[in-house]
Scaffold this motif. Structure first.
Motif, PDB file in Angstrom:
ATOM      1  N   MET A  77      -7.153  14.790 -41.635  1.00 61.83           N
ATOM      2  CA  MET A  77      -8.296  14.431 -42.469  1.00 61.83           C
ATOM      3  C   MET A  77      -7.836  13.447 -43.553  1.00 61.83           C
ATOM      4  N   ASP A  78      -8.754  12.855 -44.266  1.00 62.59           N
ATOM      5  CA  ASP A  78      -8.409  11.929 -45.340  1.00 62.59           C
ATOM      6  C   ASP A  78      -7.483  12.607 -46.349  1.00 62.59           C
ATOM      7  N   SER A  93      -1.625  20.587 -46.304  1.00 59.71           N
ATOM      8  CA  SER A  93      -2.734  19.692 -46.640  1.00 59.71           C
ATOM      9  C   SER A  93      -3.661  20.360 -47.657  1.00 59.71           C
ATOM     10  N   ALA A  94      -4.040  19.621 -48.680  1.00 58.27           N
ATOM     11  CA  ALA A  94      -4.921  20.152 -49.724  1.00 58.27           C
ATOM     12  C   ALA A  94      -6.369  19.964 -49.286  1.00 58.27           C
ATOM     13  N   LYS A 133     -13.480  14.158 -43.234  1.00 54.84           N
ATOM     14  CA  LYS A 133     -13.610  13.934 -44.667  1.00 54.84           C
ATOM     15  C   LYS A 133     -12.892  15.036 -45.451  1.00 54.84           C
ATOM     16  N   ASN A 134     -12.266  14.644 -46.526  1.00 49.69           N
ATOM     17  CA  ASN A 134     -11.622  15.587 -47.442  1.00 49.69           C
ATOM     18  C   ASN A 134     -12.268  15.400 -48.809  1.00 49.69           C
ATOM     19  N   TYR A 135     -12.978  16.411 -49.279  1.00 51.99           N
ATOM     20  CA  TYR A 135     -13.750  16.294 -50.512  1.00 51.99           C
ATOM     21  C   TYR A 135     -12.958  16.709 -51.743  1.00 51.99           C
ATOM     22  N   PRO A 174     -12.802   9.832 -54.252  1.00 52.04           N
ATOM     23  CA  PRO A 174     -12.468  11.239 -54.514  1.00 52.04           C
ATOM     24  C   PRO A 174     -12.264  11.553 -55.989  1.00 52.04           C
ATOM     25  N   GLY A 175     -11.897  10.562 -56.789  1.00 52.56           N
ATOM     26  CA  GLY A 175     -11.694  10.801 -58.207  1.00 52.56           C
ATOM     27  C   GLY A 175     -10.453  11.632 -58.476  1.00 52.56           C
ATOM     28  N   PHE A 176     -10.384  12.128 -59.713  1.00 58.62           N
ATOM     29  CA  PHE A 176      -9.200  12.881 -60.126  1.00 58.62           C
ATOM     30  C   PHE A 176      -9.610  14.204 -60.754  1.00 58.62           C
TER      31      PHE A 176
END
Length: 731
Positions: A251-252, A287-288, A306-308, A430-432
């Motif tokens: 995933m991303d 993976s997170a 997708k990884n949110y 995704p931001g921080f």
């Protein structure tokens, strides 16, 4: 060497071999614990008489594996301590036990410990996610770390805030021992569904093992592993295994890396005494990925990759286990084993974990910006003595012993987990991570635990034997909140027992029946909350009967068992006043489990196992309604595994496996479901020389889209189709 040094070594190896990462921290000194364990065991050994002649005693947890992947199917005549401390074979044990051989696991291309457990074990369902360490399982209708006990080399792994993170890499595994059904007589509270013991590779005293393996695969998979074992001289033997893996993820932003190290040195101090020093180290950054949001209650396959999570997400686990084992056989009918150990875990999370699709706006609301650190330290000793005798002319074997440990667990976090953001389902930044604004310690607990146990087998004659066991546990918890200074002390003692019989009318056929008891914590003892302090341990009992049979001249094994488990003292609402919670609920499960293994000849081998289960809440009222008669969440009613291999030409082998899990409900009301799934894996193996093996493995061959855990709004998806190519050399 301090754990800071081992952390730096781990990071340097990972950085050099796989991918760059920031350094990690760890605050314990493993060498000090190792020296403490060593000195205590040497003090024990010093008290041993050197004059008594006896046979050398093998490690009480070790199972001797044979090449080629072990026996066919259930492997009924392999001794182990999976179902008792008496060293019985599966056929001699009045319980459902199985042993998964490490070589079989690796031949099937299973590189993850939990994958190996689920895809070989009978009726075990996987519910792993980053929040529980990726290790949560279900057995016989009961789910989670509170119901399924996990052990490593016989050391019980206590979950802290519902988390266990070790072991994870199958390269260091010699075997996996599984006891299905209540195991509190062996391991204490928290084993109503079963127990799983992962056994690492051991020093070899009369043979040598040297091997290496390199792996590449899709999604940037890569790995390198080395292993060696054998005698140093007539008194010393060793084993050493190391495995590093990395991946870009499916995933991303799903990159992952891990390092596993396992080593042991055995010293045969005299004919009667052997000492083994071992150390196991795990560093894992999975993976997170915390799941995929459902769109209008359904899975949208456009979101599959997708990884949110945020761009600076973090999931990191660092585990150590150091042991000293003393094995003393002062006479032919007496043996004593003592294991002193030190275990530590340092775990970090920094993620946004909850995603909700909003149909009115067509976007995803992200919440639960959670930052957590766990520090877990466990020091203990397990000692037992085995006596061989005769009672009224009958063979009698008795094991008595004690288990003591001290566990320190600290939880620091940014509760109440502030932060919220909104992103587009398809195209988003995704931001921080937001915060943590207030990262502080909210839990500091110390658990002092001691246990007394006894097991006995009375062999009445060649056909009948009786096995019984008894265990008393007394864990004492002291918990404080460093922020408020408040706390409490709680004693959660329990007494559990079991009795069973085995009838063997002919050597290859055994019938068994047993009754066993169990106790289970509410949540986790180490992190028991103030609201749970006054509750007693829920109690469970099981009735089980079955048959174990070998036929076709030993080329086939089969097992069949039926069971009924009832759990009492479950938290439920008072039917007359639903604002009051009492321990008045009940839950039960009953089912049938079967396993079959055939060596059909002409290079064909078939293994299959499965379960049909009826799990339900018998008496369960909650604020949302009366759910009595409903199926508990995350419990499939059917599960099965099938494995077929064919040596179709000299030095060539093709194999395939099917893993099926039935649908599950995701809520107590049984209004939401997660679909069933069937996953097929396949592989091709070529051995060009006696010392080289090349394997091509394809996972999820038909690219099934399925989820292994999750609730009504968010599912944790399993990986899509992938492939690896590995080369293994022995020398």
């Amino acid at each position: 060497m301090s754990s800071h040094s081992t952390t730096r070594i781990s990071r340097h190896i990972l950085d050099f071999t796989f991918r760059p990462q920031a350094s990690t921290r760890h605050g314990t000194f493993l060498a000090s614990a190792a020296l403490l364990s060593l000195s205590s065991s040497l003090a024990f050994a010093q008290a041993v008489s050197d004059d008594t002649s006896a046979d050398m005693l093998l490690d009480p947890i070790t199972v001797t594996a044979e090449g080629g992947g072990g026996g066919v199917g259930p492997d009924l005549d392999r001794p182990s301590n999976a179902g008792s401390r008496l060293g019985l074979t599966a056929r001699e044990t009045p319980a459902s036990v199985e042993i998964i051989d490490g070589e079989t696991i690796r031949q099937r291309g299973q590189t993850d410990v939990n994958q190996a457990i689920v895809r070989n074990g009978i009726g075990i369902n996987f519910m792993g996610a980053p929040g529980n360490g990726g290790t949560s399982l279900g057995m016989r209708g009961f789910t989670g770390h509170g119901s399924v006990t996990r052990l490593y080399d016989g050391v019980k792994l206590y979950p802290g805030s519902g988390t266990i993170t070790f072991p994870f890499d199958t390269w260091t595994v010699d075997s996996i021992e599984i006891l299905r059904g209540p195991a509190s007589v062996l391991y204490g509270e928290g084993a109503i569904g079963g127990a799983i013991n992962v056994v690492p590779k051991k020093p070899l005293t009369d043979s040598r093992r040297n091997e290496m393996q390199a792996i590449i695969g899709t999604d940037g998979q890569k790995g390198l592993a080395l292993g060696s074992a054998g005698p140093i001289d007539e008194r010393f033997a060793y084993s050493f295994d190391i495995s590093g893996k990395g991946s870009d993820g499916w995933m991303d932003r799903g990159d992952a890396s891990s390092l596993a190290v396992s080593g042991a040195l055995r010293w045969q101090a005299s004919d009667e005494l052997a000492l083994t020093f071992s150390h196991d180290h795990g560093y894992n950054e999975p993976s997170a990925y915390f799941g995929t949001p459902l769109i209008d209650g359904r899975l949208d396959e456009r979101l599959r990759h997708k990884n949110y999570n945020v761009a600076d997400s973090l999931v990191r686990f660092h585990d150590h286990l150091t042991q000293i084992k003393a094995e003393w056989t002062p006479s032919d009918n007496l043996s004593i084993n003592s294991t002193t150990y030190y275990l530590s875990s340092d775990r970090d999370w920094r993620n946004v974990e909850s995603y909700l699709y909003r149909p009115e706006t067509g976007d995803i609301r992200r919440s639960s910006y959670i930052a957590i650190n766990h520090l877990h330290e466990q020091v203990g000793n397990r000692t037992d003595a085995t006596f061989e005798s005769r009672f009224a002319g009958m063979e009698n074997r008795t094991v008595v012993g004690f288990d003591v440990n001290r566990i320190r667990f600290r939880n620091a976090n940014n509760s109440p987990y502030p932060g919220e953001s909104v992103v587009d389902p398809i195209d988003f930044d995704p931001g921080f991570f937001i915060g943590p604004d207030q990262f502080r310690s909210t839990l500091d607990s110390t658990t002092l635990q001691y246990s007394l146990f006894a097991d006995n087998r009375l062999k009445i004659n060649d056909q009948w034997s009786v096995v019984a066991g008894l265990r008393y546990d007394d864990p004492r918890l002291e918990r404080t909140n460093p922020q408020t200074g408040t706390g409490f002390t709680r004693n959660l003692d329990s007494l559990n027992w079991r009795v069973g019989a085995v009838y063997t009318p002919v050597p290859d056929l055994a019938f068994f029946a047993q009754y066993s008891q169990a106790s289970e914590p509410i949540g986790s003892i180490l992190s028991l909350s103030d609201a749970q302090r006054d509750y007693v341990l829920p109690r469970g009992e099981q009735y089980e009967a079955g048959v174990k049979y070998s036929f076709l001249g030993g080329r086939a094994d089969a097992t069949l068992s039926a069971f009924h488990i009832r759990k009492k003292n479950v938290l439920a609402r008072d039917p007359d006043d639903r604002t009051i919670v009492r321990q008045i609920g009940e839950q039960s499960s009953q089912g049938i489990e079967a396993a079959l293994g055939f060596d059909l000849g002409h290079g064909w081998r078939v293994e299959a196992n499965g379960t049909i289960l009826d799990a339900r809440f018998d008496d369960y009222i909650q604020a949302g309604g009366d759910f009595s008669g409903n199926t508990p969440p995350n419990v499939p009613q059917e599960a099965a595994n099938l494995f077929v291999s064919w040596a179709f030409a000299e030095n060539w082998l093709v194999h395939g496996g099917l893993h099926y899990v039935g649908k599950v409900y995701t809520d107590d009301a049984n209004t939401k479901t997660r679909p069933s799934y069937a996953v097929v894996n396949a592989g091709l193996q070529w051995q060009p020389t006696e010392t080289a093996t090349i394997d091509l493995n394809v996972y999820n061959l038909f690219d099934e889209v399925y989820a292994t855990s999750g609730g009504a709004t968010q599912w944790y998806l399993a990986p899509p189709r992938s492939a690896t190519l590995s080369v293994r050399l022995t020398f």
